[in-house]
Write an enzyme that holds these catalytic residues in place. Sequence first.
Site, PDB file in Angstrom:
ATOM      1  N   PRO A  96      12.904  -2.346  -7.948  1.00  0.00           N
ATOM      2  CA  PRO A  96      13.481  -1.844  -6.562  1.00  0.00           C
ATOM      3  C   PRO A  96      12.669  -2.824  -5.578  1.00  0.00           C
ATOM      4  O   PRO A  96      11.357  -2.827  -5.836  1.00  0.00           O
ATOM      5  CB  PRO A  96      13.070  -0.476  -6.593  1.00  0.00           C
ATOM      6  CG  PRO A  96      13.342  -0.205  -8.201  1.00  0.00           C
ATOM      7  CD  PRO A  96      12.530  -1.302  -8.753  1.00  0.00           C
ATOM      8  N   CYS A  97      13.099  -3.049  -4.514  1.00  0.00           N
ATOM      9  CA  CYS A  97      12.356  -3.763  -3.304  1.00  0.00           C
ATOM     10  C   CYS A  97      12.012  -2.511  -2.380  1.00  0.00           C
ATOM     11  O   CYS A  97      11.310  -2.901  -1.413  1.00  0.00           O
ATOM     12  CB  CYS A  97      13.269  -4.634  -2.773  1.00  0.00           C
ATOM     13  SG  CYS A  97      14.551  -4.186  -1.790  1.00  0.00           S
ATOM     14  N   THR A  98      12.318  -1.403  -2.509  1.00  0.00           N
ATOM     15  CA  THR A  98      12.331  -0.456  -1.498  1.00  0.00           C
ATOM     16  C   THR A  98      10.832  -0.263  -0.927  1.00  0.00           C
ATOM     17  O   THR A  98      10.791   0.035   0.212  1.00  0.00           O
ATOM     18  CB  THR A  98      12.549   0.958  -1.824  1.00  0.00           C
ATOM     19  OG1 THR A  98      13.810   0.766  -2.568  1.00  0.00           O
ATOM     20  CG2 THR A  98      12.780   1.917  -0.674  1.00  0.00           C
TER      21      THR A  98
END
Length: 389
Positions: A96-98
């Site tokens: 995830p890049c969140t």
Amino acid sequence: MVRNENALPTIDFFSGAGGMSYGFHCHPGFKLVAAVDAELTKPSAKDQSSDCNKTYFANCNIHPRNEVLNYENILEIGAELWPNDVFDGVLLACPPCTDFTRAKPENHLIDGNRNELTSAVANLIFKIRPKYFAYENAREALQGNHAQHLETILHVLQSIGYSYKVEILNLNDFGLPQQRERVILIASRDREVRNLRDLWQGLSIKTAATVGGALERLSVLDLEVPQSLDKRFPQLTEEVLKRIMAIPKDGGSWTDIATTHQELLIPSMKKKIKNGNTGSYGDVYGRMALKQPAPTIKRECSHVGNGRYTHPTENRLLSVGEMAFLQGFPIQFKFAGSQLSNCYRQIGDAVPPLISHQLAWLISWVETGIRPSPRDFCLKNSALSAEQF
């Protein structure tokens, strides 16, 4: 499609809706053998809330393992999926890049828990020694305040003798009709690696990849590949519809009507005008511009109030099929989900298949020594075609 006799087995961690996998699935030199995703819309959500594994199976013919990956269990799961000492195949891993991306302001200060998943991938590489490795994430994974996680992967690759190339790219430069800056890492255990710039060396497309060009191509494909385009989109409330109808077509914003239609502004808009600083907030409820690439399509693209996601000329959100096409999915890709918002979320979270297909051909070039042409690496029925070169 008939796969090569020696097709490389391919495993996808954090597989999502299959954006990264699909590009490899459409290449005869690769065979998907496993995928893993927890199907979470957010850390606090219930398991299987995103329905992405249903979408993955519908398009890639593999049931992903539903598992919450973490720093402790990723090695165990990797060993179960590939029990041999060395993995003579391709490891795809796009955590995830969140907690990296600048879209979340607190990321400048706080190193979120999900960032350690990139460090966990480093351990997985060290354990199974894949023949090839591909990673994609937000540009801040390489340039941001918490780049130490990706640096851990690079350190591991160096320590065990891998060749690799890592760079931040605007994917619009490679045919995606969208401004999307991402870090892409390609690594090889025993061959000199190449990157997307090498793939495109000496090539250029005749016209820039824009929203208008993509939608025009999509309308042609809609006739050539009947009943493939997903034309679903959410209905707008009367209040929102009035606001959208007032906004100028082809790139207009709510800021264009701030003085003429104040009654259509919400309190946050009025506050921004009063402070004289709209910043990126000017994009909310905005229309895409036909002669420009789309803005970055994010997981929140299911509502016109979350960004510049309104159709350039029609008074609605882009349909699932239109949004997916701008994100590099081919027209025939099918999205599953108990909620329409999940389909949009799957699109925004995905690696564009138009790009992952190029990565597949890039690795194939490294493996075979045969350089692919645009007729090879342009994903069929997507926004990029060989005729554009």
